[in-house]
Every structure is written in structure tokens, then in C-alpha cells.
Write a protein that holds these residues in place. Sequence first.
Motif, short mmCIF file in Angstrom:
data_model
loop_
_atom_site.label_atom_id
_atom_site.label_comp_id
_atom_site.label_asym_id
_atom_site.label_seq_id
_atom_site.Cartn_x
_atom_site.Cartn_y
_atom_site.Cartn_z
N UNK A 97 0.85 -1.19 0.00
CA UNK A 97 0.00 0.00 0.00
C UNK A 97 0.89 1.24 0.00
N UNK A 98 0.60 2.15 -0.91
CA UNK A 98 1.34 3.42 -0.99
C UNK A 98 0.34 4.55 -1.18
N UNK A 99 0.57 5.66 -0.50
CA UNK A 99 -0.23 6.86 -0.75
C UNK A 99 0.42 8.04 -0.04
N UNK A 100 -0.04 9.22 -0.42
CA UNK A 100 0.39 10.46 0.24
C UNK A 100 -0.86 11.22 0.66
N UNK A 101 -0.74 12.04 1.71
CA UNK A 101 -1.90 12.80 2.18
C UNK A 101 -1.45 14.12 2.79
N UNK A 102 -2.42 15.01 2.90
CA UNK A 102 -2.19 16.31 3.53
C UNK A 102 -3.51 16.76 4.15
N UNK A 103 -3.51 17.05 5.43
CA UNK A 103 -4.74 17.47 6.11
C UNK A 103 -4.38 18.20 7.39
N UNK A 104 -5.39 18.88 7.93
CA UNK A 104 -5.25 19.52 9.25
C UNK A 104 -6.35 19.05 10.20
N UNK A 105 -7.16 18.07 9.77
CA UNK A 105 -8.31 17.63 10.56
C UNK A 105 -8.01 16.35 11.34
N UNK A 106 -8.46 16.29 12.56
CA UNK A 106 -8.40 15.07 13.37
C UNK A 106 -9.75 14.88 14.06
N UNK A 107 -10.15 13.65 14.28
CA UNK A 107 -9.57 12.44 13.69
C UNK A 107 -9.92 12.34 12.21
N UNK A 108 -9.16 11.50 11.49
CA UNK A 108 -9.39 11.33 10.05
C UNK A 108 -9.16 9.88 9.68
#
Length: 756
Positions: free
Chosen positions: A490-501
Motif C-alpha cells: 500500500x502506498x499513498x500520500x496525504x495532507x490534512x489539518x483535521x483530526x480524527x481522520x
Amino acid sequence: CSPNYCEHGGECSQSWSAFHCNCTNTGYRGATCHNSIYEQSCEAYKHRGNTSGFYYIDSDGSGPLEPFLLYCNMTETTWTIIQHNGSELTRVRNTNPENPYAGFFEYVASMEQLQVTINRAEHCEQEFTYYCKKSRLVNKQDGTPLSWWVGRTNETQTYWGGSSPDLQKCTCGLEGNCIDSQYYCNCDADRNEWTNDTGLLSYKEHLPVTKIVITDTGRLHSEAAYKLGPLLCRGDRSFWNSASFDTEASYLHFPTFHGELSADVSFFFKTTASSGVFLENLGITDFIRIELRSPTVVTFSFDVGNGPFEISVQSPNHFNDNQWHHVRIERNMKEATLQVDQLTPKTQPAPADGHVLLQLNSQLFVGGTATRQRGFLGCIRSLQLNGMTLDLEERAQVTPEVQPGCRGHCSSYGKLCRNGGKCRERPIGFFCDCTFSAYTGPFCSNEISAYFGSGSSVIYNFQENYLLSKNSSSHAASFHGDMKLSREMIKFSFRTTRTPSLLLFVSSFYKEYLSVIIAKNGSLQIRYKLNRYQDPDVVNFDFKNMADGQLHHIVINREEGVVFIEIDNNTRRQVHLSSGTEFSAVKSLVLGRILEHSDVDQETALAGAQGFTGCLSAVQLSHVAPLKAALHPSHPDPVTVTGHVTESSCVAQPGTDATSRERTHSFADHSGTIDDKEPLANAIKSDSAVIGGLIAVVIFILLCITAIAVRIYQQKRLYKRSEAKRSENVESAEAVLKSELNIQNAVNENQKEYFF
């Protein structure tokens, strides 16, 4: 410097015994500014790993033509795009055979440059659109052409887009759907309404279009308009022109290369043999020979009338590795140079009292010698002498023991295919197959990213019922033919400022699952539950807040009960699972919010209810890429998208909100060095000035807003008065024509309804 041996505008300077060429800003290099620093085609740039963009092309290499700038569109097929000055729609009125209209097209390259570029290409085309209202292309009484175009041969052409020169038809005539079946072009119906004849001109010998002549717009209500697209060419015949030599006694000979031949040679070779002659040409006293002397040595030998000389390049690696290797040779008044691949060139000063040009009078032998000894076993490609390409394939078709074309390009160029893309052979060249990659583009290097709004999700269903997989040939069913998954990547990238996610969730029909979440405290958690009767294994990364708005890269590789995890290419951990070693009957992969979370642990349920808001990129589970299936579907995939999911870029500037869909444009960096010796008092003294300036700016802005509001009110009143005269105020010719076509279509529809 007299005569001046510096080529392509190089500046000559001299001492008592020698001359020197300054090649600065010429686009060429070498002792006499002979070799171009640019490639000869977009195809050549692509196989250096370059992506789409503007490039300088030197179509004849070391020849007299200058480089020129054009756009290379590096898709699966490489397209060369050459613009001209007539790409806008042009309207024509009040013409007749005695007073014709002539429109001329000027290109970004000279006609000589265009001719070489077109000749090298596999295929070229130009889209031509001719709009007409009572404006014919041909006189129906005597067949006299009323409009025509001229190409680079300077001949009148009366066939139009979609047709060939001998048919003299339009696209509708070939397809049998002209508005009047008596004619082969729509415009020849001579109707008092707008119609058009549109198609591709693709006969290379006549391209590009340089002129159009229109003579039938002088009657009442008669009018025409035309639009010519850019010249588009694909491929490079010379770059892939090749021959395969099967025996040491085989060779190609070119009788046309008698006489003087300057040593400007370039070619590619690949072989598994340890030695062999690539090229040989003999004279009474002079000769030239290029050969593979040993598995690690390429040698250039020559004689210009005063004895033989030779230069050798030795490589730390073997040349007989069945990979393509590039040989470039130049011999001029000052020196002889040999370069192989990117190895350091070897140079030999020119012998005194030698010929300026080699005195050669025998046939040119390629792949062997006149004695049929020490011949070359392997492939030779893109052979050029003095900027001229030798057609190896044409000669090989009539030569025994030599085959036209070469296979096995992926052995050399396969490394250009990235991110799981597979190199596939073509009869000419290769391409990168991105089917099983989360990326697109000519080299599978363009990642597919998406912005997820609140409550959105992408669901990839592997199968509705795992029992059906036995009878299914679908992409999803092939994921697990034995119904058990003992390993996954499994490979991926992410960007967020929200928790929980919830970043990623994989479920099975047996209530087993894998969840990748960001917990409420910002830690990254990976939860494997491979046994429905046991609690999940939890891998927790709490070394930093992962919901920090930065782009993070995740790799999860499981082999049965062992999981290897990598975060941001630097944090790595290996764990052993206690809940099981196999995923049974995988059901679906979810990105974003999950609706059903009764069979998962509390942390996963909490994150799943919140879903994901931010950007996900290059998501891949083994050979399944859910974002690619959702945003770039190439065949029916079992993908369901709910909520707001749009293609976006996950790249953001520091400090921006990760939930923003839009790219953040970077501003110029105005930061400078700070003098540590300056006291802080300087800043305090400037405060009053800053405050005064701010007040002035605020007042100025308020005045501007007031002025703009007044101006908008005036414009609205003016717009209402002028709306009745809309057709007279449209500035764009194309907009006017479209408006008229729309009105015409509306009238036609009303007439049809009235008739019915």
C-alpha cells in the motif's frame, strides 16, 4: 582565420600557429562549433526522460539550419506542435475570381526547417475548418475550384480536410453524410445558411499549409470564414531507423556515398558480441573505420593521407550488455573526437598536412567490411553522417542476413517507466504502460491527486459477492483468485489539518479489516484485524502531529504476519501481527468517510464517521489505484464516488490550509539579511511612520472602492442600453459566427416544429 573554419557563426581568433573558435551563444559546440547542443526531435528529448514543454530543435543536427523553438507534447505518443500566425478565425467577404482573397500563414520555423522536421516524422497533420454561407469550394457547372490552398510544394491543392489529393472531396463526401448528397462538400450545396467543412490534412508532402485563396463571397449574403490549426507531427523515423545484423559476414552498403566524406558520425548500437566493425569506408590512401575492439573498448581509426591514427574510449562497464550505446565522432581541421554515451570524450589533434575532407571512393559498409570479416553482430540505429540519416531499414529489406528494425528497446529505456509502469515494446520504439500504476503520463510519473470535501468518499468494490469471482474476468476479481490475500503493498500520500481522520480502510466479507487513521491527538495509527475473533493489531506513530498541513508519504508492505511501514522516506518500523496472516475475501477499499462501522474498533469508527477532509495522492493497493479509477477511468471499474471529490494537487506552500482545494501561488522572496548590529530602536522609530502610512492606504482604498462602485453602476446602465445592439458590438469574429450559427439553428428548429 582565413579561410574561417568556425561554423554556425562561431567567432574565429588566431595566433601565429593556430586558430580558436568561440561558440558562445551559437547553440553549437566543439573545436569548430560543429555539433549542435540541441536534439533533432521531440522524440529524442522524450527518450532522455524529458516531459512536455518548449524545446529548441535542431532538425538537421550539424547541418546549416539553425535551431528553432517549438512545443513537445510528451504523451504516450510524442507530438511536435509548430504554431503559426493564423490560428484565429478569419472572416472573408466581397471576393470574386477577379478580386480574390489570399491569406498567408507564417510559422515559427523556416520552410527548410519545417521540411526536415516533417520528413523525419512518422505522421503529420493540420486541422482545417472552412465555414461558409453561400460560398462554394467548387463551381458546380464546370468543376472550376473557387477556393484552394497552397502547401510547401507551392502547388494549388483543391482537396480539403479528411480527404486525399486524388479524391478532391471533404470529410462529409468520404463519409457520405453531406447536407446535399449531390455534392462531396457541405459548402458546395450553396445554401443561405452557415455550414462548414472540417477535417485533417495529413498528406505530408503538401504540409504545412502556407496560403489559402477564397473567391466566392461576392454575392448577396455570401460569406466565408476559416481557421487553421497548428502543424502537428508525431514520432521520428530517423531516431528509430535501425537494422539487425545476424552474421559476421553480413553488412549493408551504400553506393551513393562515394567521394569525399567528412567524419561527422553518430549512431546507437547494442550487442552481446565482444567485437565487430560498425562502419568502414575506404579510399586509395584515406580510410575511416569505427569498431568495437573489445567488450570495453570502442575505437575510431582514420587516415587523411599522412598515416593512420586511432582514438579509443574505454569503459569500466562492458558495451556488450545488450543495451543501447551512443557513439559520436567528429573530425575537423583542429582535432578528431570520439565519445561513447556519457563517458569522457577522447581527442586526437589533427595531423599536419592532412586533407580537409577525407578522400574516399569505395562503398560505405555498415555492420561489416568489404572482406566480410570481423563483422558486427547486433543492432545499429539512427546512423547519421554529416547530419544526414542513412535509411538502414530500406537497405536491409533487400539485403540477406540483415533484418530491418530492432527489438528490445525496453532493455535500455525501460528504466524511464516509473512508479510501477511497465515498458512495452512497439514495432518502432516503446511506451510505458501505466495500467497498474497510480500515476499517468508518458513515464507514469504524473501522480493523481484529489481533494476530499467533508463527508466525501471513494469506494472501490473488489466484488459484490466473493463467490462470483470464480466466474468473473474483471479487474477486481483478478485481485485475489485464491480468495485469500497473504501479502499487499500500500502506498499513498496525504495532507490534512483535521483530526480524527480516516485515510484508508480495507474491509472483507469476514469482518476483517485494515484501517489507516489519524487519531484525535494527531498520531498516525495502522490497525490490522486479520481474525474476526481477536482484537486488531495497532501500530502507533506518535512522534509528531501528522495533521500538520504538510504532505506525508506512507508505505505499508505486508508479507503474511510481518508488516514493514515507512513514513516520509525516513521513519521505518517492522512489526509482527498476532491477529493473523491472511486477508480472506477482500470486499472494498474506502478513502474518506465510511457509513457502516459497527464491526470495527472504536478509534476506527470515530475516524470513519469523521471521514477525511484534505488531499490524497497516488493511492495504490497492490495493482489497484482507486483514485485513478475514479478520476481517469479507462474501462468500467466498480468505483463509487460520494460527496465532493475533485482532482487537485497535494503540493502546498508551507503554512497553507491543507483543506484548501486550490494551488497556492508562491510569491517572490523579498527577505534579505538582517544586520545584527542595528538596534531594535530603528523599528520602534519607524512605527509612527508605518501607522500613518496604513491610515493613508485605508483612505485610498475606500476612495477606490467608491469610484469602482460608481463605475460599475454606469457600466450596468450602459450595458442595458447596448444589449439591443449586441451583434454590432461583438469584437471576436468567432463569437459573432457562433452567435449567427446559434440563431440559425434556433430558426431551423422553429421551422421544423412548424412543419411537423
